[in-house]
Design a protein around this motif. Structure first.
Motif, PDB file in Angstrom:
ATOM      1  N   ALA A 246      -2.914  -0.428   2.833  1.00 35.89           N
ATOM      2  CA  ALA A 246      -2.790  -2.279   2.496  1.00 35.89           C
ATOM      3  C   ALA A 246      -4.357  -2.881   2.517  1.00 35.89           C
ATOM      4  CB  ALA A 246      -2.271  -2.931   2.129  1.00 35.89           C
ATOM      5  N   THR A 247      -4.938  -2.572   3.081  1.00 32.56           N
ATOM      6  CA  THR A 247      -6.320  -3.189   3.186  1.00 32.56           C
ATOM      7  C   THR A 247      -7.414  -2.430   1.717  1.00 32.56           C
ATOM      8  OG1 THR A 247      -6.141  -2.761   5.638  1.00 32.56           O
ATOM      9  CG2 THR A 247      -8.380  -3.930   4.910  1.00 32.56           C
ATOM     10  N   LEU A 248      -8.373  -3.123   1.261  1.00 31.21           N
ATOM     11  CA  LEU A 248      -8.686  -2.824  -0.336  1.00 31.21           C
ATOM     12  C   LEU A 248      -9.663  -2.143  -0.009  1.00 31.21           C
ATOM     13  CD1 LEU A 248      -7.972  -5.813  -3.152  1.00 31.21           C
ATOM     14  CD2 LEU A 248      -7.268  -3.811  -2.872  1.00 31.21           C
ATOM     15  N   ARG A 249     -10.717  -3.402   0.967  1.00 29.29           N
ATOM     16  CA  ARG A 249     -11.618  -2.407   1.363  1.00 29.29           C
ATOM     17  C   ARG A 249     -11.763  -1.164   2.030  1.00 29.29           C
ATOM     18  NH1 ARG A 249     -10.976  -6.578   5.056  1.00 29.29           N
ATOM     19  NH2 ARG A 249     -10.509  -5.781   7.019  1.00 29.29           N
ATOM     20  N   SER A 250     -10.683  -1.046   2.908  1.00 30.22           N
ATOM     21  CA  SER A 250     -10.789   0.222   3.416  1.00 30.22           C
ATOM     22  C   SER A 250     -10.880   1.892   2.025  1.00 30.22           C
ATOM     23  CB  SER A 250      -9.538   0.754   3.833  1.00 30.22           C
ATOM     24  OG  SER A 250      -8.449   0.705   3.125  1.00 30.22           O
ATOM     25  N   ASN A 251     -11.883   2.725   2.696  1.00 27.70           N
ATOM     26  CA  ASN A 251     -11.870   3.995   2.011  1.00 27.70           C
ATOM     27  C   ASN A 251     -10.588   5.095   2.551  1.00 27.70           C
ATOM     28  OD1 ASN A 251     -13.170   5.922  -0.027  1.00 27.70           O
ATOM     29  ND2 ASN A 251     -14.844   6.705   1.899  1.00 27.70           N
ATOM     30  N   ILE A 252      -9.699   5.513   1.770  1.00 29.10           N
ATOM     31  CA  ILE A 252      -8.421   6.294   1.030  1.00 29.10           C
ATOM     32  C   ILE A 252      -9.011   7.263   0.606  1.00 29.10           C
ATOM     33  CG2 ILE A 252      -5.803   7.094   1.592  1.00 29.10           C
ATOM     34  CD1 ILE A 252      -7.249   4.631   4.077  1.00 29.10           C
TER      35      ILE A 252
ATOM     36  N   GLY B 236       0.645  -1.076  -0.120  1.00 28.88           N
ATOM     37  CA  GLY B 236       0.019  -0.396   0.217  1.00 28.88           C
ATOM     38  C   GLY B 236       0.891   1.508   0.201  1.00 28.88           C
ATOM     39  N   ARG B 237       2.003   0.727   0.471  1.00 23.50           N
ATOM     40  CA  ARG B 237       3.296   2.527   0.764  1.00 23.50           C
ATOM     41  C   ARG B 237       3.631   2.503  -0.928  1.00 23.50           C
ATOM     42  NH1 ARG B 237       6.298   1.866   6.028  1.00 23.50           N
ATOM     43  NH2 ARG B 237       4.195   1.100   7.641  1.00 23.50           N
ATOM     44  N   LYS B 238       3.860   1.359  -1.916  1.00 24.56           N
ATOM     45  CA  LYS B 238       4.335   1.725  -3.422  1.00 24.56           C
ATOM     46  C   LYS B 238       3.118   2.216  -3.616  1.00 24.56           C
ATOM     47  CE  LYS B 238       8.404  -0.063  -1.110  1.00 24.56           C
ATOM     48  NZ  LYS B 238       7.502  -0.852   0.079  1.00 24.56           N
ATOM     49  N   VAL B 239       2.159   2.151  -3.912  1.00 31.47           N
ATOM     50  CA  VAL B 239       1.159   2.566  -5.488  1.00 31.47           C
ATOM     51  C   VAL B 239       0.281   3.901  -4.952  1.00 31.47           C
ATOM     52  CG1 VAL B 239       1.354   0.258  -5.691  1.00 31.47           C
ATOM     53  CG2 VAL B 239      -0.355   0.780  -4.631  1.00 31.47           C
ATOM     54  N   HIS B 240      -0.590   3.798  -5.628  1.00 34.06           N
ATOM     55  CA  HIS B 240      -1.170   5.358  -4.783  1.00 34.06           C
ATOM     56  C   HIS B 240      -2.315   4.591  -5.140  1.00 34.06           C
ATOM     57  CE1 HIS B 240      -3.890   8.853  -5.343  1.00 34.06           C
ATOM     58  NE2 HIS B 240      -2.865   9.512  -6.090  1.00 34.06           N
ATOM     59  N   PRO B 241      -2.849   5.108  -3.990  1.00 29.27           N
ATOM     60  CA  PRO B 241      -3.903   4.553  -2.958  1.00 29.27           C
ATOM     61  C   PRO B 241      -5.461   4.701  -3.620  1.00 29.27           C
ATOM     62  CG  PRO B 241      -2.747   6.342  -1.221  1.00 29.27           C
ATOM     63  CD  PRO B 241      -2.154   6.458  -2.256  1.00 29.27           C
ATOM     64  N   LEU B 242      -5.650   5.608  -4.582  1.00 29.58           N
ATOM     65  CA  LEU B 242      -7.485   5.781  -5.438  1.00 29.58           C
ATOM     66  C   LEU B 242      -6.419   4.755  -6.412  1.00 29.58           C
ATOM     67  CD1 LEU B 242      -8.085   9.342  -5.725  1.00 29.58           C
ATOM     68  CD2 LEU B 242      -8.233   7.382  -3.406  1.00 29.58           C
ATOM     69  N   GLY B 243      -5.799   4.896  -7.374  1.00 29.12           N
ATOM     70  CA  GLY B 243      -5.451   3.423  -8.727  1.00 29.12           C
ATOM     71  C   GLY B 243      -5.260   2.249  -7.439  1.00 29.12           C
ATOM     72  N   PHE B 244      -4.949   1.805  -6.595  1.00 35.72           N
ATOM     73  CA  PHE B 244      -4.881   0.772  -5.948  1.00 35.72           C
ATOM     74  C   PHE B 244      -6.618   0.151  -5.652  1.00 35.72           C
ATOM     75  CE2 PHE B 244      -3.618  -1.832  -2.062  1.00 35.72           C
ATOM     76  CZ  PHE B 244      -3.317  -3.000  -3.052  1.00 35.72           C
ATOM     77  N   ARG B 245      -7.240   0.868  -5.550  1.00 35.59           N
ATOM     78  CA  ARG B 245      -8.691   0.305  -4.952  1.00 35.59           C
ATOM     79  C   ARG B 245      -9.076   0.673  -6.501  1.00 35.59           C
ATOM     80  NH1 ARG B 245      -5.997   2.441  -1.537  1.00 35.59           N
ATOM     81  NH2 ARG B 245      -6.157   1.248   1.047  1.00 35.59           N
ATOM     82  N   LEU B 246      -9.053   0.990  -7.326  1.00 37.33           N
ATOM     83  CA  LEU B 246     -10.080   1.726  -8.837  1.00 37.33           C
ATOM     84  C   LEU B 246     -10.464   0.256  -9.455  1.00 37.33           C
ATOM     85  CD1 LEU B 246      -7.831   4.016 -11.310  1.00 37.33           C
ATOM     86  CD2 LEU B 246     -10.087   4.451 -10.049  1.00 37.33           C
ATOM     87  N   GLY B 247     -11.754   0.077  -9.418  1.00 38.23           N
ATOM     88  CA  GLY B 247     -12.539  -0.801  -9.862  1.00 38.23           C
ATOM     89  C   GLY B 247     -13.090  -2.297  -9.006  1.00 38.23           C
ATOM     90  N   TYR B 248     -12.475  -1.712  -7.856  1.00 34.74           N
ATOM     91  CA  TYR B 248     -12.753  -1.924  -6.333  1.00 34.74           C
ATOM     92  C   TYR B 248     -14.312  -1.529  -5.378  1.00 34.74           C
ATOM     93  CZ  TYR B 248     -13.057  -4.983  -2.337  1.00 34.74           C
ATOM     94  OH  TYR B 248     -13.539  -6.188  -0.649  1.00 34.74           O
ATOM     95  N   ASN B 249     -13.704  -0.808  -4.428  1.00 29.16           N
ATOM     96  CA  ASN B 249     -14.214   0.666  -4.566  1.00 29.16           C
ATOM     97  C   ASN B 249     -14.202   1.570  -3.940  1.00 29.16           C
ATOM     98  OD1 ASN B 249     -11.426   1.469  -2.895  1.00 29.16           O
ATOM     99  ND2 ASN B 249     -12.471  -0.047  -0.847  1.00 29.16           N
TER     100      ASN B 249
END
Length: 222
Positions: free
Chosen positions: A176-182, A2-15
């Protein structure tokens, strides 16, 4: 991770949903992507004082719909819609296409990472202590009920000779948690000592992806 990628791009298409919704191939994709960047830059340059948090772009065969999320909608709309009409005209002249501009008000600006980062950057330019600006932003956000917030400032803080990085964190920010709304944003402060970067992460709780509701087979047959 989760520290290596963009927090929004990491969750695109999921939440998290895309900020630009259209499809193209080959050279058209390159041209439309560059056009999106010019649209966003023009809006943020012309409405720098409007407290813009996000800009969404939807493309259809006949027109482009631009949705602006802002904390001060009156600045964008203007008196009797004069400002928004001028902005629409500038966008149409730049793109050569029909533009539709929608303005949505942000209900709680103290919880939006983009506005928090912009506010801290402006305070640093006014030579306010970075620690004071960061602590006040954290205090305002936690009072409104955010579950966690992290702020990082990097550069020649306080005019020191050597650049350094300082951070402040309250609550928990599970990157690093996908379901978290960051909610993540960054801003830059241009001071007499050089450029200072500000990054803000706001954790607003868990947000699960919405699954489509399927109708029963009996209802479809009827």
């Amino acid at each position: 991770m989760g520290r290596k990628v963009h927090p929004l791009g990491f969750r695109l298409g999921y939440n998290q949903d895309w900020r630009a919704r259209w499809y193209a191939e080959g050279k058209n994709y390159r041209d439309l992507l560059a056009e999106d960047l010019r649209i966003r830059q023009l809006i943020r340059r012309q409405m720098a004082r409007a407290g813009i948090t996000d800009i969404e772009i939807d493309r259809s065969p006949n027109q482009i719909t631009v949705t602006i999320h802002t904390a001060r909608p009156g600045i964008i709309i203007g008196r009797k819609g004069q400002s928004v009409n001028e902005l629409r005209g500038q966008l149409e002249r730049m793109t050569g296409k029909k533009i539709r501009v929608e303005v949505l008000e942000v209900e709680q600006p103290e919880m939006e990472s983009a506005l928090i980062a912009e506010s801290i950057a402006q305070q640093l330019e006014r030579r306010i202590s970075h620690r004071r600006a960061m602590k006040q932003a954290v205090l305002r956000a936690t009072r409104l009920g955010v579950q966690g917030i992290k702020i990082v400032c990097a550069g020649r803080l306080g005019g020191n000779e050597m650049a350094r990085r300082e951070r402040i964190m309250e609550g928990r920010v599970p990157l690093a948690t996908l379901r978290s709304n960051i909610d993540y944003a960054k801003a830059e402060s241009y001071t007499t000592f050089g450029r200072i970067g500000v990054k803000v992460w706001v954790y607003k709780g868990e947000k699960l992806p919405q699954t489509p509701q399927l109708e029963p087979v009996e209802a479809i047959l009827e």
